[in-house]
Design a protein around this motif. Structure first.
Motif, PDB file in Angstrom:
ATOM      1  N   TRP A 227      -0.500  14.952  -0.803  1.00 41.02           N
ATOM      2  CA  TRP A 227       0.430  13.934  -0.476  1.00 41.02           C
ATOM      3  C   TRP A 227       0.587  12.877  -1.646  1.00 41.02           C
ATOM      4  N   ARG A 228       1.874  12.279  -1.654  1.00 37.31           N
ATOM      5  CA  ARG A 228       2.018  11.300  -2.424  1.00 37.31           C
ATOM      6  C   ARG A 228       1.355  10.034  -1.783  1.00 37.31           C
ATOM      7  N   SER A 229       0.523   9.215  -2.709  1.00 38.45           N
ATOM      8  CA  SER A 229      -0.204   8.150  -2.145  1.00 38.45           C
ATOM      9  C   SER A 229       0.709   6.785  -2.547  1.00 38.45           C
ATOM     10  N   VAL A 230       1.248   6.074  -1.739  1.00 43.99           N
ATOM     11  CA  VAL A 230       1.961   4.764  -2.053  1.00 43.99           C
ATOM     12  C   VAL A 230       1.249   3.577  -1.467  1.00 43.99           C
ATOM     13  N   ILE A 231       1.574   2.623  -2.249  1.00 46.68           N
ATOM     14  CA  ILE A 231       1.370   1.095  -1.723  1.00 46.68           C
ATOM     15  C   ILE A 231       2.568   0.302  -1.693  1.00 46.68           C
ATOM     16  N   ALA A 232       3.169  -0.195  -0.778  1.00 49.41           N
ATOM     17  CA  ALA A 232       4.335  -0.973  -0.672  1.00 49.41           C
ATOM     18  C   ALA A 232       4.086  -2.308  -0.404  1.00 49.41           C
ATOM     19  N   LEU A 233       4.787  -3.201  -1.510  1.00 49.50           N
ATOM     20  CA  LEU A 233       4.316  -4.780  -1.469  1.00 49.50           C
ATOM     21  C   LEU A 233       5.577  -5.394  -1.475  1.00 49.50           C
ATOM     22  N   PRO A 234       5.529  -6.592  -0.903  1.00 48.91           N
ATOM     23  CA  PRO A 234       6.853  -7.495  -1.338  1.00 48.91           C
ATOM     24  C   PRO A 234       6.532  -7.931  -2.803  1.00 48.91           C
ATOM     25  N   ASP A 235       7.668  -8.116  -3.475  1.00 46.58           N
ATOM     26  CA  ASP A 235       7.906  -8.382  -4.909  1.00 46.58           C
ATOM     27  C   ASP A 235       7.616 -10.087  -4.914  1.00 46.58           C
TER      28      ASP A 235
END
Length: 233
Positions: free
Chosen positions: A191-199
């Protein structure tokens, strides 16, 4: 991003299959007054709607219909493991809450042709990966974080200010996100492992210090700005 409404999400409720595009949702919610958001919201035509209201208007399925069982599509490895007791506790109404960042992310993925397999309930700190999506032969698992508020979401503590500053707490949340992304790499190496964060500058600074290590671990970071736009590598 597909602005012509060709990207769609397919799902089944009570044996009936639905194929819902972004344009369908926008058209069916045009002119509808948003209800008050209590838990989760989704932005359509520039306005925020409760997810359940948007779903009802877009599909015609009454709110009393049995819910979609997302968990049936989640691999066991993605469902295991409790969420951290320090998971975000946020004040509603701010663009950078975890729920809002998650909603913006899901909207962006659907518009880009991804099929949403699972969306965790951030309000209840549901266990597992926050967002799981698939497209063609790729699967992506995303750990979502908001940015800390100075106040509490609990009405009983509305007048209190947190002892921990947002900058310090953001460091804790960033560390939790990195650990979760690393664990996902171990459980689901394909899988692609991603972190999503507010900028926010604080998160940008933390990322600058760890970018090399994250790249070596094949962990991506996606940024969500105040308008809800998602910036991916």
């Amino acid at each position: 991003m597909d602005t012509q409404g060709r990207a769609s999400i397919r799902f089944t409720v009570n044996g009936h299959r639905y194929d819902l595009s972004r344009a369908d949702v926008a058209n069916r919610l045009a002119g509808i007054m948003p209800d008050a958001i209590r838990k989760h919201g989704v932005r359509v035509n520039g306005a925020w709607f409760p997810v359940i209201q948007a779903f009802e208007a877009a599909t015609g399925i009454p709110r009393t219909a049995p819910p979609i069982d997302h968990s049936a599509h989640i691999p066991p490895a993605a469902r295991s493991g409790p969420r951290s007791p320090e998971a975000p506790e946020e004040t509603s109404g701010e663009w950078h809450t975890e729920a809002n960042i998650q909603a913006a992310l899901v909207t962006d993925l659907v518009a880009d042709g991804w099929r949403i397999l699972s969306v965790a309930n951030t309000a209840t700190k549901e266990r597992g990966i926050d967002v799981i999506a698939a497209r063609a032969s790729q699967t992506v698992g995303v750990e979502v974080k908001g940015f800390p508020s100075r106040g509490y979401a609990d009405p009983a503590r509305a007048g209190e200010v947190k002892r921990t500053t947002p900058s310090t707490q953001a460091g804790h949340w960033y560390s939790q996100a990195v650990l979760a992304a690393m664990r996902l790499r171990g459980k689901e190496p394909r899988w692609r492992s991603v972190i999503a964060l507010p900028d926010f500058p604080r998160y940008r600074a933390l990322y600058a210090e760890t970018a090399g290590s994250l790249a070596a671990a094949q962990i991506e970071v996606w940024w969500v700005d105040q308008t809800g736009a998602v910036h991916r590598p």
